[in-house]
Design a protein around this motif. Structure first.
Motif, mmCIF file in Angstrom:
data_model
loop_
_atom_site.group_PDB
_atom_site.id
_atom_site.type_symbol
_atom_site.label_atom_id
_atom_site.label_comp_id
_atom_site.label_asym_id
_atom_site.label_seq_id
_atom_site.Cartn_x
_atom_site.Cartn_y
_atom_site.Cartn_z
ATOM 1 N N ASN A 155 -7.531 10.746 8.944
ATOM 2 C CA ASN A 155 -8.430 10.016 9.840
ATOM 3 C C ASN A 155 -7.796 9.671 11.183
ATOM 4 O OD1 ASN A 155 -10.947 8.705 10.433
ATOM 5 N ND2 ASN A 155 -9.925 6.742 10.050
ATOM 6 N N SER A 156 -6.479 9.552 11.240
ATOM 7 C CA SER A 156 -5.815 9.178 12.492
ATOM 8 C C SER A 156 -6.054 10.187 13.607
ATOM 9 C CB SER A 156 -4.310 9.007 12.266
ATOM 10 O OG SER A 156 -4.079 7.874 11.472
ATOM 11 N N PHE A 166 -6.485 -3.305 -6.146
ATOM 12 C CA PHE A 166 -7.143 -2.684 -4.989
ATOM 13 C C PHE A 166 -7.917 -3.719 -4.171
ATOM 14 C CE2 PHE A 166 -6.355 1.410 -7.155
ATOM 15 C CZ PHE A 166 -5.866 2.124 -6.070
ATOM 16 N N LEU A 198 -5.820 3.733 1.338
ATOM 17 C CA LEU A 198 -6.344 2.960 0.201
ATOM 18 C C LEU A 198 -7.526 3.614 -0.516
ATOM 19 C CD1 LEU A 198 -6.251 -0.858 0.970
ATOM 20 C CD2 LEU A 198 -5.366 0.326 -1.041
ATOM 21 N N SER A 252 -0.706 -0.002 9.865
ATOM 22 C CA SER A 252 -1.829 -0.544 9.087
ATOM 23 C C SER A 252 -3.034 0.398 9.111
ATOM 24 C CB SER A 252 -2.221 -1.928 9.617
ATOM 25 O OG SER A 252 -2.565 -1.878 10.986
ATOM 26 N N GLU A 253 -3.124 1.214 10.151
ATOM 27 C CA GLU A 253 -4.213 2.202 10.201
ATOM 28 C C GLU A 253 -4.005 3.241 9.091
ATOM 29 O OE1 GLU A 253 -4.118 4.208 14.074
ATOM 30 O OE2 GLU A 253 -3.693 6.117 13.138
ATOM 31 N N GLY A 278 -12.008 8.514 16.064
ATOM 32 C CA GLY A 278 -13.178 7.648 15.927
ATOM 33 C C GLY A 278 -14.321 8.264 15.145
ATOM 34 N N THR A 338 -5.268 -5.481 3.882
ATOM 35 C CA THR A 338 -5.158 -4.427 4.894
ATOM 36 C C THR A 338 -6.232 -4.593 5.964
ATOM 37 O OG1 THR A 338 -4.247 -2.951 3.222
ATOM 38 C CG2 THR A 338 -5.067 -1.932 5.234
ATOM 39 N N GLU A 391 -2.521 2.616 6.301
ATOM 40 C CA GLU A 391 -2.824 1.928 5.035
ATOM 41 C C GLU A 391 -4.318 1.879 4.755
ATOM 42 O OE1 GLU A 391 0.931 -1.186 4.800
ATOM 43 O OE2 GLU A 391 -0.769 -1.687 6.071
ATOM 44 N N ILE A 392 -5.088 1.610 5.792
ATOM 45 C CA ILE A 392 -6.530 1.468 5.567
ATOM 46 C C ILE A 392 -7.168 2.824 5.247
ATOM 47 C CG2 ILE A 392 -7.653 1.724 7.842
ATOM 48 C CD1 ILE A 392 -8.884 -1.120 7.186
ATOM 49 N N ASP A 393 -6.557 3.905 5.729
ATOM 50 C CA ASP A 393 -7.047 5.243 5.382
ATOM 51 C C ASP A 393 -6.568 5.674 4.001
ATOM 52 O OD1 ASP A 393 -8.346 5.506 7.816
ATOM 53 O OD2 ASP A 393 -6.613 6.422 8.792
ATOM 54 N N TYR A 411 -10.651 0.323 15.028
ATOM 55 C CA TYR A 411 -10.297 1.534 14.288
ATOM 56 C C TYR A 411 -11.404 1.939 13.316
ATOM 57 C CZ TYR A 411 -7.615 4.949 11.703
ATOM 58 O OH TYR A 411 -7.204 6.112 11.115
ATOM 59 N N SER A 412 -11.730 3.236 13.304
ATOM 60 C CA SER A 412 -12.866 3.712 12.497
ATOM 61 C C SER A 412 -12.657 3.471 11.007
ATOM 62 C CB SER A 412 -13.104 5.199 12.755
ATOM 63 O OG SER A 412 -12.035 5.979 12.232
ATOM 64 N N HIS A 454 -15.069 9.136 12.079
ATOM 65 C CA HIS A 454 -14.752 9.043 10.653
ATOM 66 C C HIS A 454 -15.672 9.920 9.815
ATOM 67 C CE1 HIS A 454 -14.406 7.060 6.689
ATOM 68 N NE2 HIS A 454 -13.181 6.790 7.092
ATOM 69 N N VAL A 472 0.844 -1.205 0.000
ATOM 70 C CA VAL A 472 0.000 0.000 0.000
ATOM 71 C C VAL A 472 0.881 1.257 0.000
ATOM 72 C CG1 VAL A 472 -1.783 1.287 1.227
ATOM 73 C CG2 VAL A 472 -1.889 -1.213 1.148
ATOM 74 N N GLN A 492 -5.800 -3.326 15.279
ATOM 75 C CA GLN A 492 -6.672 -2.321 15.900
ATOM 76 C C GLN A 492 -8.108 -2.543 15.445
ATOM 77 O OE1 GLN A 492 -6.075 2.215 16.253
ATOM 78 N NE2 GLN A 492 -4.574 1.603 14.758
ATOM 79 N N ARG A 543 2.443 -0.954 15.143
ATOM 80 C CA ARG A 543 1.234 -1.634 14.685
ATOM 81 C C ARG A 543 0.166 -0.638 14.204
ATOM 82 N NH1 ARG A 543 0.494 -7.357 14.751
ATOM 83 N NH2 ARG A 543 2.567 -8.183 15.150
ATOM 84 N N ARG A 544 0.489 0.653 14.251
ATOM 85 C CA ARG A 544 -0.458 1.636 13.709
ATOM 86 C C ARG A 544 -0.187 1.938 12.240
ATOM 87 N NH1 ARG A 544 -1.817 6.565 17.641
ATOM 88 N NH2 ARG A 544 -3.344 6.875 15.994
ATOM 89 N N LEU A 578 -6.469 6.610 -2.504
ATOM 90 C CA LEU A 578 -5.740 6.269 -3.733
ATOM 91 C C LEU A 578 -6.708 5.742 -4.784
ATOM 92 C CD1 LEU A 578 -2.561 4.474 -2.320
ATOM 93 C CD2 LEU A 578 -2.748 6.831 -3.162
ATOM 94 N N GLU A 579 -7.649 4.910 -4.342
ATOM 95 C CA GLU A 579 -8.592 4.326 -5.295
ATOM 96 C C GLU A 579 -9.425 5.424 -5.956
ATOM 97 O OE1 GLU A 579 -10.728 1.065 -3.600
ATOM 98 O OE2 GLU A 579 -11.211 0.231 -5.574
#
Lengths: 332, 123
Positions: free
Chosen positions: A241-242, B95, A325, A318-319, A246, B102, A321-323, B113-114, A248, A179, B110, A315-316, A328-329
């Protein structure tokens, strides 16, 4: 520097910190920032005690001139932003070598809350939350309009140079995270050209703002990453988002909407910025945050900071990455 | 019947000890670090439960996506190289894999996580 020695040095300085200032009390270390110490203390006077904040560079720590300005320069910037209309703590005194405190400055203590989770959730802030995003836009317009000798010597950074810096760090960690690879590739291909560099705060987010339950945004803190750059950098960073804690559904700091942020920015004289450009910098913000998580974990892995907190921050990543993605899409 | 504690049970025992016996005796930064320590153990517990399945799924998806064979780590490295060199198109298939991988990682790191909830609404 030991707290007792620091208290003694501040007591010698007391008459210059408050009218008839006599002694210093309640000296408390507030944060263990990597590059700066923050201390709260009170100066006793014949009237009420005066609450102040000391920002100080720890001994033996050479600042990275690529990243952070000298503390005297930071104090000058804060004062310049204040003159331009941004809410900032008043700078009371910039320390000289004779003060025996090291590289440091003293500023007023502003009443209010800095903990983002409380600002987005507590009932006490329900009345000021709806206007906060617009106010952030207005304040950023004031910061971006600062034209002052204090800006001399600040580094200039645009999207491309930020990508260069963070990709170099990412490569050095040896991480293999597709990512982030995609983030570097796509954001590089879409890097906006920096037409007119402005003063960028560099860390304008929920957590670095003092919010008062009645007065709303009372002060902007933590100017150590200030530089010249793209105004959309600050507008995108507060949307990451970080630091929505919470919420979002509330893109601006977990308390407001992007429309209000951009309206406030334009109404206060800021050159209008497109939502796409804000989204670009939000994506770059998540990518940078992800790389920062990897660096902080590094300081654990190398033994420099063996705390469980440092380990867990890795370990954050990945947070981030999830924001990153969906952002980017949306631009693919 | 099991005659010795599972890894999960050992973690639960330590979490219980920190929360009920150790943490109440700590204050300030140490109390905060005790909460972080509990989070760390909970993460290990989730990783033990979820990681193996997630890695198997990821490796299967990567074989399809890349048209190559190999173990999960090798395929992931190949994907990184191909994205970096521009050989991997940023298309729906890429994707899709990244979203699933992910989400699996955040469920370990987490789960509250939101951003995970927001992504799950799209998967």
């Amino acid at each position: 520097m030991e707290p007792d020695a620091l208290a003694a040095a501040l007591t010698r300085l007391a008459p210059r910190l408050a009218p008839d200032g006599r002694a210093v009390a309640r000296l408390t270390r507030l944060s263990g920032g990597a590059s700066q110490e923050t201390w709260a203390f009170e100066v006793e006077t014949p009237a009420a005690p005066v609450s102040l904040i000391l920002r100080r560079r720890p001994e033996g720590l050479q600042p990275d001139p690529e990243r952070t300005a000298a503390l005297a320069a930071e104090a000058a910037l804060i004062a310049a932003a204040g003159r331009a209309g941004a809410p900032v703590p008043a700078v009371i005194h910039v320390c000289t070598p004779q003060d025996g405190i090291g590289e440091a400055y003293v500023m007023a203590r502003v009443e209010g809350e800095t903990l983002g989770a409380r600002i987005v959730r507590q009932d006490a802030f329900a009345a000021v939350r709806p206007g906060l995003a617009r106010r952030c836009g207005e304040v950023l317009a004031a910061i971006h309009a600062v034209d002052d000798p204090a800006l001399e010597g600040l580094r200039t950074a645009d999207a491309r140079s930020e990508l260069d810096r963070y990709e170099a760090i990412y490569r050095e960690t040896g991480a293999e995270r597709p990512v982030f690879e995609l983030g570097f590739r796509m954001l590089r291909a879409r890097a906006p050209v920096l037409e007119r560099p402005v003063l960028v705060h560099g860390d304008f987010r929920n957590g670095n703002l003092i919010v008062h339950p009645q007065r709303g945004l009372a002060a902007v803190l933590d100017w150590e990453l200030a530089h010249l750059g793209d105004p959309a950098e600050d507008l995108g960073w507060i949307c990451v988002n970080s630091w929505r804690f919470g919420r979002h559904d509330k893109p601006v700091g977990g308390f407001g909407d992007t429309r209000d942020l951009l309206d406030g920015y334009a109404a206060a004289g800021g050159t209008p910025v497109s939502p796409e450009r804000v989204a670009y910098w939000q994506a770059l913000g998540s990518l940078k945050w992800g790389v920062m998580c990897l660096i902080m974990y590094r300081s654990f892995a190398t033994g420099a900071d063996p705390s469980v907190e440092r380990a867990m921050i890795g370990r954050r990543a990945s947070e981030a990455e999830i924001d990153l993605l969906p952002l980017l899409e949306a631009m693919a | 019947m099991s005659t010795h504690p599972t890894a999960q049970e050992l973690i639960e025992a330590v979490i219980g000890f920190i929360e009920t016996r150790a943490a109440p005796q700590l204050k300030d930064r140490d109390a905060f670090l005790a909460r972080v320590a509990v989070n760390a153990l909970a993460t290990v517990k989730r990783e033990l439960a979820l990681a193996e399945h997630a890695e198997t799924q990821a490796a299967t998806r990567l074989r399809d996506l890349l048209g190559e064979d190999g173990d999960g780590a090798t395929l992931n490295r190949r994907l990184c190289e191909r994205i970096r060199s521009g050989d991997q198109p940023a298309d729906a298939a890429l994707f899709e894999h990244l979203r699933l991988a992910t989400a699996d990682q955040v469920r370990i790191d987490q789960p509250g996580y939101s951003g995970l909830k927001a992504l799950e609404e799209r998967i």
